[in-house]
Design a protein around this motif. Structure first.
Motif, mmCIF file in Angstrom:
data_model
loop_
_atom_site.group_PDB
_atom_site.id
_atom_site.type_symbol
_atom_site.label_atom_id
_atom_site.label_comp_id
_atom_site.label_asym_id
_atom_site.label_seq_id
_atom_site.Cartn_x
_atom_site.Cartn_y
_atom_site.Cartn_z
ATOM 1 N N PHE A 30 0.876 -1.168 0.000
ATOM 2 C CA PHE A 30 0.000 0.000 0.000
ATOM 3 C C PHE A 30 0.911 1.214 0.000
ATOM 4 O O PHE A 30 2.000 1.179 0.573
ATOM 5 N N THR A 31 0.445 2.314 -0.592
ATOM 6 C CA THR A 31 1.177 3.566 -0.454
ATOM 7 C C THR A 31 0.776 4.191 0.885
ATOM 8 O O THR A 31 -0.253 3.830 1.477
ATOM 9 N N ALA A 32 1.567 5.157 1.335
ATOM 10 C CA ALA A 32 1.239 5.875 2.574
ATOM 11 C C ALA A 32 -0.124 6.554 2.429
ATOM 12 O O ALA A 32 -0.925 6.574 3.362
ATOM 13 N N LYS A 33 -0.419 7.087 1.243
ATOM 14 C CA LYS A 33 -1.693 7.762 1.006
ATOM 15 C C LYS A 33 -2.856 6.782 1.121
ATOM 16 O O LYS A 33 -3.902 7.112 1.694
ATOM 17 N N GLU A 34 -2.697 5.575 0.593
ATOM 18 C CA GLU A 34 -3.761 4.567 0.682
ATOM 19 C C GLU A 34 -4.047 4.208 2.147
ATOM 20 O O GLU A 34 -5.209 4.079 2.541
ATOM 21 N N VAL A 35 -2.998 4.075 2.941
ATOM 22 C CA VAL A 35 -3.178 3.752 4.360
ATOM 23 C C VAL A 35 -3.866 4.920 5.073
ATOM 24 O O VAL A 35 -4.777 4.730 5.875
ATOM 25 N N GLY A 40 7.295 4.428 3.457
ATOM 26 C CA GLY A 40 7.391 4.564 4.907
ATOM 27 C C GLY A 40 6.939 5.921 5.430
ATOM 28 O O GLY A 40 6.165 6.634 4.800
ATOM 29 N N MET A 41 7.467 6.252 6.601
ATOM 30 C CA MET A 41 7.085 7.503 7.263
ATOM 31 C C MET A 41 7.589 8.731 6.513
ATOM 32 O O MET A 41 7.053 9.819 6.704
#
Length: 98
Positions: free
Chosen positions: A4-9, A89-90
């Motif tokens: 998943f991308t960070a945006k999706e999460v 990641g973050m």
């Protein structure tokens, strides 16, 4: 590797979806901020703490840039866990932290 991308999460969280996030960064990195509700298990302790995890749940793995969470993914997947890596990641995280 499932990703998943960070945006999706972030979207999943803002939509109120129940997600299980494991942050595999080191203590000092997490002190600077982590995704609310995430479980902190440093990568080096994952083998010893995986008994705290439930194989019937899906876990999203997070680190600073995606490398350590990728290693955690490979380890946990080999142990029979349902895992997904958060790419970027973050460093890519734009959502809330605590």
């Amino acid at each position: 590797m499932k990703q998943f991308t960070a945006k999706e999460v972030e979207i999943m969280l803002t939509q109120g979806q129940s997600v299980n996030i494991i942050d595999v960064r080191e203590v000092e990195e997490v002190e600077a901020g982590k995704i609310p509700g995430s479980i902190h298990i440093p990568l080096g302790l994952l083998e010893f703490r995986m008994n705290e995890l439930d194989k019937s749940k899906e876990y999203i793995l997070v680190c600073r840039s995606g490398g350590r969470s990728g290693r955690a993914y490979q380890f946990l997947e080999n142990q029979g866990f349902n895992v997904t890596n958060m790419t970027g990641g973050m460093l890519d995280w734009e959502g809330e932290t605590n």
